[in-house]
Write an enzyme that holds these catalytic residues in place. Structure first.
Site, PDB file in Angstrom:
ATOM      1  CB  THR A 265       0.078   0.698 -10.525  1.00 26.02           C
ATOM      2  OG1 THR A 265      -0.369   1.725  -9.621  1.00 26.02           O
ATOM      3  CG2 THR A 265       0.437   1.323 -11.865  1.00 26.02           C
ATOM      4  CD  GLU A 266      -4.007  -2.719  -6.835  1.00 24.11           C
ATOM      5  OE1 GLU A 266      -3.514  -2.462  -5.705  1.00 24.11           O
ATOM      6  OE2 GLU A 266      -5.169  -2.403  -7.151  1.00 24.11           O
ATOM      7  CB  VAL A 267       2.816  -0.424  -5.045  1.00 28.04           C
ATOM      8  CG1 VAL A 267       4.042  -0.479  -4.167  1.00 28.04           C
ATOM      9  CG2 VAL A 267       3.149   0.225  -6.377  1.00 28.04           C
TER      10      VAL A 267
END
Length: 296
Positions: A265-267
């Site tokens: 994931t990349e927030v």
């Protein structure tokens, strides 16, 4: 820092390290929370990260009910210590949702892989090495080696692995220039995408899995659009909000289990369109989506 065109040596590494200041407490922020979860879950120490007098025990959390034959899922946070919502999201998943999946999924959560980096809000470890390029056989990087040792007895059992990360403005303003300087290369400016995205494995693309995770997250926070070259951070967009890296070749954490289904994931916590709470909630939604997918 250092001489342009020349890779850092020990003197430059020491100079960089001297600039890293402890800004938060691993004991208070992580270990205290993990201890509070011990009454409901199995908590085990899987290693220690030690630099001089700084010693950090690292823990894994599992359900007390471990059922042979169930799908096993690894959740990792804090591989990059400065990526706050990954650590908080991993801990919140256990606290709020862990019991709901116990007895249905054999989940393992390593909430903060890089405690030295957590305290200093730093991507690299004490030795100016990126742990998320160091998940390789025989690695001497403590953070990576400890997690690989945790995973080793369970290899072949994992159905999925989700690794929780952030892309921040400091990637462009601090980390990438420092990386170029450390390696004696010219800095090539890039752009930071505004929103959440996922990283698949170029050697094992699983589009249905990625879409299931992205769909759950889209109900919580906005998805990053492609730039004018149809890329996100220099990688072609395979589908809205999805890019891919060769995980094993790059030594990335998401390669450690050999699972069929993997995602990073990349927030984007620096967006004007989000909040720290929303970023943490997005990480939790992604983890729950992985659990639901393997249950299907």
């Amino acid at each position: 820092m250092g001489t342009p065109g020349q890779a850092w040596g020990p003197a430059e590494q020491a100079q960089w390290r001297a600039r890293q200041v402890r800004q938060r407490s691993y004991a208070s922020d992580v270990l205290a929370v993990v201890e509070g979860l011990r009454t409901r879950f199995d908590v085990s120490r899987y290693g220690e990260v030690a630099y001089g007098d700084d010693r950090y025990p690292v823990h894994a959390i599992r359900p007390r009910q471990w059922v042979a034959g169930l799908p096993t899922v690894l959740v990792t946070g804090g591989v990059h210590g400065y990526e706050t919502s990954g650590v908080l999201g991993a801990l919140r998943f256990v606290d709020v949702h862990g019991e709901r999946y116990a007895g249905r999924v054999n989940w393992v959560v390593a909430p903060c892989v890089s405690p030295w980096g957590w305290e200093r809000i730093q991507r690299w470890n004490h030795d100016a090495i990126d742990p998320n390029r160091s998940f390789r056989p025989g690695t001497t990087v403590q953070e990576s080696a400890a997690l690989m040792a945790l995973v080793a007895p369970l290899r072949g059992q994992f159905a999925a692995h989700i690794d929780l990360h952030e892309t921040t403005d400091t990637d462009e303003s601090e980390y990438r220039p420092a990386l170029a300087a450390r390696d004696g290369k010219a800095f090539q400016p890039g752009t930071i995408p505004d929103g959440f995205y996922l990283v698949d494995d170029t050697e094992n693309l699983q589009p249905a899995f990625q879409q299931a995770v992205l769909q759950a997250v889209a109900a919580v926070t906005h998805i990053a659009p492609a730039d004018d070259r149809q890329q996100i951070i220099g990688s072609p967009v395979l589908a809205p909000g999805i890019i891919a890296y060769p995980l094993q070749a790059l030594g990335l954490c998401a390669s450690v289990t050999g699972a069929r289904y993997t995602t990073t994931t990349e927030v984007y916590p620096d967006s004007a369109r989000t909040t720290p709470e929303e970023c943490t909630a997005a990480q939790v939604a992604a983890v729950c989506a992985v659990m639901e997918f393997v249950l299907r």
